[in-house]
Write a protein that holds these residues in place. Structure first.
Motif, mmCIF file in Angstrom:
data_model
loop_
_atom_site.group_PDB
_atom_site.id
_atom_site.type_symbol
_atom_site.label_atom_id
_atom_site.label_comp_id
_atom_site.label_asym_id
_atom_site.label_seq_id
_atom_site.Cartn_x
_atom_site.Cartn_y
_atom_site.Cartn_z
ATOM 1 N N TYR A 1 -3.694 27.188 -22.485
ATOM 2 C CA TYR A 1 -5.124 25.892 -22.058
ATOM 3 C C TYR A 1 -6.631 27.121 -21.562
ATOM 4 C CZ TYR A 1 -8.682 22.716 -20.513
ATOM 5 O OH TYR A 1 -9.540 22.328 -20.390
ATOM 6 N N GLU A 2 -6.144 27.380 -20.596
ATOM 7 C CA GLU A 2 -6.832 28.245 -19.668
ATOM 8 C C GLU A 2 -7.237 29.871 -20.410
ATOM 9 O OE1 GLU A 2 -9.114 27.922 -16.260
ATOM 10 O OE2 GLU A 2 -8.020 25.857 -16.767
ATOM 11 N N LEU A 3 -6.596 30.276 -20.899
ATOM 12 C CA LEU A 3 -6.993 31.232 -21.334
ATOM 13 C C LEU A 3 -7.673 31.118 -22.274
ATOM 14 C CD1 LEU A 3 -5.697 34.390 -22.298
ATOM 15 C CD2 LEU A 3 -4.288 33.109 -23.722
ATOM 16 N N VAL A 4 -7.644 30.277 -23.840
ATOM 17 C CA VAL A 4 -8.553 30.686 -24.940
ATOM 18 C C VAL A 4 -9.950 29.373 -23.979
ATOM 19 C CG1 VAL A 4 -8.539 28.044 -26.668
ATOM 20 C CG2 VAL A 4 -6.355 29.314 -25.970
ATOM 21 N N ARG A 5 -9.900 28.106 -23.127
ATOM 22 C CA ARG A 5 -11.115 28.662 -22.511
ATOM 23 C C ARG A 5 -11.877 29.470 -22.085
ATOM 24 N NH1 ARG A 5 -13.593 25.970 -17.828
ATOM 25 N NH2 ARG A 5 -11.265 26.672 -16.338
ATOM 26 N N LYS A 6 -11.566 30.360 -21.737
ATOM 27 C CA LYS A 6 -11.829 32.294 -20.353
ATOM 28 C C LYS A 6 -12.520 33.002 -21.983
ATOM 29 C CE LYS A 6 -9.939 31.562 -16.080
ATOM 30 N NZ LYS A 6 -9.465 31.948 -14.930
ATOM 31 N N ALA A 7 -11.598 32.473 -22.916
ATOM 32 C CA ALA A 7 -11.391 33.280 -23.714
ATOM 33 C C ALA A 7 -12.803 33.204 -24.553
ATOM 34 C CB ALA A 7 -10.900 33.383 -25.095
ATOM 35 N N THR A 8 -13.155 31.978 -24.797
ATOM 36 C CA THR A 8 -14.171 31.501 -25.321
ATOM 37 C C THR A 8 -15.015 30.963 -24.768
ATOM 38 O OG1 THR A 8 -12.828 28.777 -26.146
ATOM 39 C CG2 THR A 8 -15.384 28.718 -26.638
ATOM 40 N N GLN A 9 -15.655 31.605 -23.422
ATOM 41 C CA GLN A 9 -16.388 32.210 -22.331
ATOM 42 C C GLN A 9 -17.225 33.322 -22.485
ATOM 43 O OE1 GLN A 9 -15.655 30.585 -18.509
ATOM 44 N NE2 GLN A 9 -15.834 28.251 -18.941
#
Length: 63
Positions: free
Chosen positions: A51-59
């Motif tokens: 979840y954190e990976l996807v959130r930070k990659a999106t940012q």
């Protein structure tokens, strides 16, 4: 010719009791709770990390 000669020899007799495997008498189904706990122990941090990976990659890629 006797009747004992007509039957094939029994080369591999079955053991009278099953070998000791270290498992309880009920088998693997008795460990269902431990298996669920183990998957939760590993799966929860893995899910959070993804979840954190996807959130930070999106940012990172959206600005």
């Amino acid at each position: 010719m006797s009747t004992s000669d007509s039957s094939p020899p029994d080369s591999s007799p079955l053991p009278s009791s099953p070998p000791e495997s270290g498992l309880p008498a009920g088998g693997p189904s008795d460990r269902r709770g431990l298996i669920v706990l183990s998957w939760a122990w590993v799966g929860a941090p893995l899910a959070y990390g993804l979840y954190e990976l996807v959130r930070k990659a999106t940012q990172l890629f959206t600005g």
